[in-house]
Design a protein around this motif. Sequence first.
Motif, PDB file in Angstrom:
ATOM      1  N   GLY A 155      -1.762   5.881   6.944  1.00 10.44           N
ATOM      2  CA  GLY A 155      -1.674   4.446   7.224  1.00 10.44           C
ATOM      3  C   GLY A 155      -2.114   4.115   8.631  1.00 10.44           C
ATOM      4  O   GLY A 155      -2.765   3.093   8.876  1.00 10.44           O
ATOM      5  N   THR A 168      -8.556  -1.618   1.495  1.00 11.06           N
ATOM      6  CA  THR A 168      -9.566  -2.334   2.280  1.00 11.06           C
ATOM      7  C   THR A 168     -10.238  -3.413   1.441  1.00 11.06           C
ATOM      8  O   THR A 168     -10.473  -4.537   1.915  1.00 11.06           O
ATOM      9  N   THR A 210      -6.211   3.880   0.594  1.00 13.93           N
ATOM     10  CA  THR A 210      -6.707   2.983   1.634  1.00 13.93           C
ATOM     11  C   THR A 210      -8.057   2.357   1.282  1.00 13.93           C
ATOM     12  O   THR A 210      -8.378   1.265   1.753  1.00 13.93           O
ATOM     13  N   LEU A 248       3.046  -1.060   4.405  1.00 16.92           N
ATOM     14  CA  LEU A 248       2.145   0.087   4.472  1.00 16.92           C
ATOM     15  C   LEU A 248       2.887   1.422   4.553  1.00 16.92           C
ATOM     16  O   LEU A 248       3.729   1.621   5.441  1.00 16.92           O
ATOM     17  N   TRP A 285      -5.911   4.319   8.829  1.00 18.51           N
ATOM     18  CA  TRP A 285      -6.505   3.165   8.136  1.00 18.51           C
ATOM     19  C   TRP A 285      -6.493   1.932   9.028  1.00 18.51           C
ATOM     20  O   TRP A 285      -7.509   1.228   9.150  1.00 18.51           O
ATOM     21  N   ILE A 298       0.851  -1.189   0.000  1.00 20.34           N
ATOM     22  CA  ILE A 298       0.000   0.000   0.000  1.00 20.34           C
ATOM     23  C   ILE A 298       0.884   1.235   0.000  1.00 20.34           C
ATOM     24  O   ILE A 298       1.643   1.473   0.951  1.00 20.34           O
TER      25      ILE A 298
END
Length: 248
Positions: free
Chosen positions: A62, A40, A36, A53, A65, A6
Motif C-alpha cells: 500500500g 489505480t 493495486t 488501504l 502504491w 483496497i
Amino acid sequence: MKALLIDDEQSNLDNLRILITTYCPQVNVCGAAADTRSATSLLHSHQPDLVFLDIQMPEQSGFDWLRSLSRTDFEIIFVTAYDQYAVQAMRLSAIDYLLKPVSIEELQAAVRRAHQQHSIKKENQLLNNLRHFLKGNNTPAEQSIALATLKETRFVKINEITRCKSANNYTTFYLATGESLLICKPIFFYDDLLRQYGFVRCHQSHLVNKASIKSWKRDYGDFLVLTNGAEIPISRGKKEEVKRLLQN
C-alpha cells in the motif's frame, strides 16, 4: 464521501463494506479492489474522497502504491493486521491506522476525522481560489493564506506568521500578534507553500519565518531565537540546510 476499499483478501473487503454501510452513513463505497493495479483504475474512474488501504499486498505494498501515484488528493485510512507500520502511515499523512479485526468505534472515529478533513480541504480550496481571484498580483508581503480552524476560516497575511509547530496531524500557527491557531493539517502540507515566502524547516516539528529570527543559539543544542524570545530547536539533520537558507 465516496470511498474506495483496497485489500487483497475478499473476506476483508466484504467485512469492511458491511461495517461502513451499517455504521458510517456519511460514506458511500464506490468500489473495491484486490490489487493495486485495479485500484489505480478505480481511482481514476471514481475519484474517491477516501481510500481504505491494506498495507501488505502481493506485487506492491500500500505504501509503494501511494508513492507511485502522481496525485493523492484523497484521505487515507490504513487497515492492516500489523502494527509496525504506524510511523510510516503517519508520514504519509494518513487519517488513521486501523488494526484488523476492525473495531466499530475506531472505524467511526476515523471516518469522522476523514469527513472533517475532507470538508476543511474543500472549503480551503474554494477560499483559496477566491483569494487568488481577489488579490491578483499582490506582493508576497500582501499575500494571505486561508487557515480553517474548527470554528472559523481565517485569512492571515503570510508575513504575520512567525512560526508553525506540528503535533501529529495538527499544526499550530503562531502569529506576530501573540495569537495562535490550531489547524487540522500536518506541517508538511504547508512546508512547500511557505518556503517560497522565506520560511525555514529547522526541525521535523517546526517551520520558522526567517524575518522573525533574531539569532542562532548554541547551548546544549542548537536553537533559533526569535524576536519574541521563543527558542526553536534545530535538529541535527537540518543544521546544514538551515545555515544555507539563512545565508541567502
